[in-house]
Design a protein around this motif. Sequence first.
Motif, mmCIF file in Angstrom:
data_model
loop_
_atom_site.group_PDB
_atom_site.id
_atom_site.type_symbol
_atom_site.label_atom_id
_atom_site.label_comp_id
_atom_site.label_asym_id
_atom_site.label_seq_id
_atom_site.Cartn_x
_atom_site.Cartn_y
_atom_site.Cartn_z
ATOM 1 N N GLY A 116 4.488 11.499 -3.754
ATOM 2 C CA GLY A 116 3.138 11.300 -4.261
ATOM 3 C C GLY A 116 2.799 9.864 -4.572
ATOM 4 N N ALA A 117 3.793 8.962 -4.503
ATOM 5 C CA ALA A 117 3.523 7.549 -4.782
ATOM 6 C C ALA A 117 2.623 6.963 -3.700
ATOM 7 C CB ALA A 117 4.835 6.779 -4.866
ATOM 8 N N PHE A 118 1.798 6.013 -4.093
ATOM 9 C CA PHE A 118 0.906 5.324 -3.167
ATOM 10 C C PHE A 118 1.558 3.983 -2.843
ATOM 11 C CE2 PHE A 118 -3.690 4.107 -2.129
ATOM 12 C CZ PHE A 118 -3.774 5.015 -1.084
ATOM 13 N N VAL A 119 2.139 3.884 -1.653
ATOM 14 C CA VAL A 119 3.023 2.779 -1.308
ATOM 15 C C VAL A 119 2.349 1.861 -0.290
ATOM 16 C CG1 VAL A 119 5.290 2.150 -0.388
ATOM 17 C CG2 VAL A 119 5.013 4.278 -1.702
ATOM 18 N N ARG A 120 2.406 0.563 -0.552
ATOM 19 C CA ARG A 120 1.928 -0.377 0.453
ATOM 20 C C ARG A 120 2.997 -0.483 1.533
ATOM 21 N NH1 ARG A 120 -0.037 -6.316 -1.194
ATOM 22 N NH2 ARG A 120 2.195 -6.599 -1.560
ATOM 23 N N VAL A 121 2.675 0.019 2.716
ATOM 24 C CA VAL A 121 3.653 0.086 3.798
ATOM 25 C C VAL A 121 3.456 -1.033 4.812
ATOM 26 C CG1 VAL A 121 3.985 2.565 3.586
ATOM 27 C CG2 VAL A 121 2.185 1.689 5.102
ATOM 28 N N TYR A 122 2.338 -1.754 4.695
ATOM 29 C CA TYR A 122 2.118 -2.863 5.625
ATOM 30 C C TYR A 122 1.282 -3.938 4.951
ATOM 31 C CZ TYR A 122 0.952 -5.690 9.641
ATOM 32 O OH TYR A 122 0.832 -6.754 10.491
ATOM 33 N N ARG A 123 1.645 -5.199 5.257
ATOM 34 C CA ARG A 123 0.889 -6.354 4.787
ATOM 35 C C ARG A 123 1.094 -7.468 5.811
ATOM 36 N NH1 ARG A 123 1.514 -11.150 1.889
ATOM 37 N NH2 ARG A 123 -0.147 -11.587 0.363
ATOM 38 N N GLY A 124 0.043 -7.815 6.552
ATOM 39 C CA GLY A 124 0.213 -8.842 7.569
ATOM 40 C C GLY A 124 -0.999 -8.982 8.465
ATOM 41 N N ASP A 125 -0.761 -9.521 9.650
ATOM 42 C CA ASP A 125 -1.828 -9.840 10.593
ATOM 43 C C ASP A 125 -2.200 -8.678 11.504
ATOM 44 O OD1 ASP A 125 -1.856 -12.436 9.605
ATOM 45 O OD2 ASP A 125 -0.488 -13.195 11.129
ATOM 46 N N GLY A 126 -1.335 -7.660 11.592
ATOM 47 C CA GLY A 126 -1.570 -6.565 12.510
ATOM 48 C C GLY A 126 -0.983 -6.873 13.885
#
Length: 288
Positions: free
Chosen positions: A182-192
Amino acid sequence: MQPSGVASPVRRGRRPGAFVVHDPAPEEVGAPVDWSAWYLTDEDDMGESVEQGEIIRILLSCLSELLAERGITTLYCGGDHFFAWVRGEPLVRVSPDVYLLEDPPPPPRPKMWQTWLPGHRPPRWAVEIVSDDWKKDYEENPPKYAQLGVRELVIFDPEAALGPERRGVRVPLQVYRRDADGAFVRVYRGDGPARSEEIDAFLVVRRERGAVRLRIARDAAGVNLVPTTEEAKRAAEEATRAAEEAKRAADARAAAAEDAKRAADQRALAAEERLRALEAELAKRRGG
């Protein structure tokens, strides 16, 4: 407690997470939650800029095309509509720029989705386009959408996408996803490109005529783009024109071949007639 004689399985991953408030002030224990910091009034939710509106328009169009090509009719894609989730606090709400809603009630659609009402549910997928107040979008949106119950949140920052010199700590793309606990996790951070599980596609930041756009791609390289409705219509028209031109060319070749055959037949017939005339002339001379 681990049963005696049973070895603990070796696993890799993150520890379970949950929202916990440690050491609140005495006066905060048992006190009602003050939601006012999260209020979003109609005045606060001002209309988007021209550039933001174009980003939304293109993304919604691509999303509609993606659903259509997959034959999905149970998802509603919309944008800039309020979602409230705290009964008695209708101003505690968000207004995603683009969202996907599963099994929406039949029209007419409500002015605001209120998740405590029958048939109202949180979007399964939402996109927020970062405004001038980027810190607020970065810091407040994830916990709000986590409480709302969104499965996946995409935060697109057009300013950061314009170039490294304009970024600082900002990034073009962030993806938050609901995890197994149920945690809301940032799974991506970047340019794509960044993969979205909820739409089973990839999000691509692209420069188009000097502006940045958020597009949807079918492949991880971000090359096989899902077209907008306008692009799909134009491609279909071009394919139709190409097919018509190919048919006209084929018809012209067939007509030319038919003309050539007709001319050859006429030449052959003329040759036969000349031969018969010659044979008749020879026979006449022999008889004379």
